[in-house]
Design an enzyme around this catalytic site. Sequence first.
Site, short mmCIF file in Angstrom:
data_model
loop_
_atom_site.label_atom_id
_atom_site.label_comp_id
_atom_site.label_asym_id
_atom_site.label_seq_id
_atom_site.Cartn_x
_atom_site.Cartn_y
_atom_site.Cartn_z
N ARG A 196 15.78 -23.25 -50.51
CA ARG A 196 15.49 -21.83 -50.69
C ARG A 196 16.16 -21.00 -49.60
NH1 ARG A 196 12.15 -25.02 -53.24
NH2 ARG A 196 10.75 -24.27 -54.90
N ARG A 247 17.43 -34.99 -67.26
CA ARG A 247 16.18 -34.27 -66.96
C ARG A 247 16.04 -32.99 -67.79
NH1 ARG A 247 15.08 -34.30 -60.70
NH2 ARG A 247 13.06 -33.60 -61.48
N LYS A 271 10.87 -37.07 -63.46
CA LYS A 271 11.47 -36.84 -62.13
C LYS A 271 12.80 -37.62 -62.07
CE LYS A 271 8.29 -34.12 -60.53
NZ LYS A 271 8.61 -32.71 -60.28
N LYS A 273 12.75 -30.22 -47.43
CA LYS A 273 13.83 -30.13 -48.43
C LYS A 273 13.68 -28.87 -49.29
CE LYS A 273 14.14 -33.39 -51.82
NZ LYS A 273 14.27 -32.88 -53.20
N ARG A 326 8.67 -42.07 -62.69
CA ARG A 326 8.01 -42.61 -61.49
C ARG A 326 6.72 -43.36 -61.80
NH1 ARG A 326 9.49 -37.69 -57.24
NH2 ARG A 326 11.57 -38.51 -56.75
N ARG A 356 12.23 -41.51 -53.56
CA ARG A 356 10.78 -41.62 -53.28
C ARG A 356 10.24 -43.00 -53.65
NH1 ARG A 356 10.25 -37.43 -50.56
NH2 ARG A 356 11.05 -35.43 -51.28
N GLY A 387 17.33 -31.75 -58.94
CA GLY A 387 16.71 -30.88 -59.94
C GLY A 387 16.46 -29.49 -59.37
N ASP A 435 5.10 -35.17 -55.39
CA ASP A 435 6.12 -36.11 -54.91
C ASP A 435 5.53 -37.27 -54.10
OD1 ASP A 435 8.01 -34.56 -56.13
OD2 ASP A 435 8.59 -33.48 -54.32
N GLN A 461 9.84 -25.36 -59.46
CA GLN A 461 11.26 -25.19 -59.78
C GLN A 461 11.43 -24.12 -60.86
OE1 GLN A 461 12.86 -29.07 -60.63
NE2 GLN A 461 12.80 -29.68 -58.49
#
Length: 431
Positions: free
Chosen positions: A28, A123, A344, A23, A348, A390, A95, A317, A170
């Site tokens: 990118r 976020r 996230k 991902k 989480r 996730r 995000g 993650d 990020q």
Amino acid sequence: MSSLLTITPAKFLKGEISLPGDKSISHRAIILASIAKGISVIRGWQRGKDCLATLNILKMMGIEATEEKDELFIKGRGLTGLKEPTDILNCENSGTTMRLLAGLLSAQGFYSVLSGDSSLRRRPMRRVISPLERMGAKISGRENGQFPPLSIIGSSLKGIDYSLPIASAQVKSCLLLAALYARGTTSITEPYRSRDHTERMLRFLGVNLEIDSLTVKVEGGVSPVGKEISVPGDLSAAAYFIAGAVLLNKSEVKILNVGLNPTRRGFIDVLLQMGADIRVLNLREECGEELGDIEIKGGATLEGILIRGEMIPRMIDEIPILAVVACFARGKTVIKDAAELRVKETDRIKAIAAELCKMGAQIEEKRDGIIIEGTGRLKGCQCQSYKDHRIAMALIIAGLAAEGKTEIVAPECIETSFPGFEDTLRKVVRD
Ligand code: S3P
């Protein structure tokens, strides 16, 4: 009404599989191909909702892209070829889309607005707004720049020296994209190394970077050049199959062509330290990224472990699925320095602790992590996904290893990063 997915215990996992493209690398590739000179072909890209949001936004700014089988052809318009969008740019749940594009859009000759779903609009965005403002960006967000939507008046930027307070790929990638347009040099330093896909892809597309341990420097004004880009399989997606195979005795799974970038391999390194039977084969490099095949055998005795510091960004993650594995290890697994997990797609730490406790796990929630006392068993029950892909996938694997039936509420969020997850799982589950 939310949908329900029912999971029954599995005896073991068996088979050879390939997974959707990574991902992070797909985002990118789409962004850099769009601002490159010439045509790029992106092979094996990931068609999850997050990456489709990125592609859709670039199309709204004039990018022509066509799909053929697993290939995406993008006609790059060069650094300054994007057009002003006529509507708000919807980043959905992603995000990565919002933060990376905030950097790119800050330097365009036009106005744009980035928004997203209710999770993304909660976020934190100050982390990109502050350094971008120092570069000269005109960018504002809700609650005095803390939250999306972000409104951006493209401006001319200057290079800065910036030290990130927390390791974040990020934020680093946002600044690297802005830096391509800035006057002079931009220098970015991280406290720990976060994933370096942007750096690798920029180099692969002909942009010169200077990298010295935790610092990356780039000179503004150089356009990437379009190329054929192969995207390896997503290690974060592989993590669920690796965990399932590790936990279920007699499992034998081989996963082909998985991205094994050292800045992403923390989950495998930690499982090996815990005693899991995992082998990496056929390690090779393509388009600046490492990849290989992973062979996992189930049933090894696992020991609890301490995970902290530089290891956290290398497996950020994968911590929810690691928490599932830790329930079956001997002794305590302690995860520290992971407060980032609270911001996230959902909190989480809270989500995985709450749901695994419902399944009978012994978990203590900490401000920056969790402590899991391995008990060797979980009991099936009804669990919430928190609409977080996730969390949903981690709980499905927990359900396979648990006693009795598990139900996951609202599993559709898995489409964010792993279209076809259930079908792939069905191929290897033996019950
Ligand atoms: C990502 C970086 C990580 C990760 C996210 C994808 C990326 O976020 O959690 O799923 O593609 O750069 P941070 O860099 O903010 O920790």
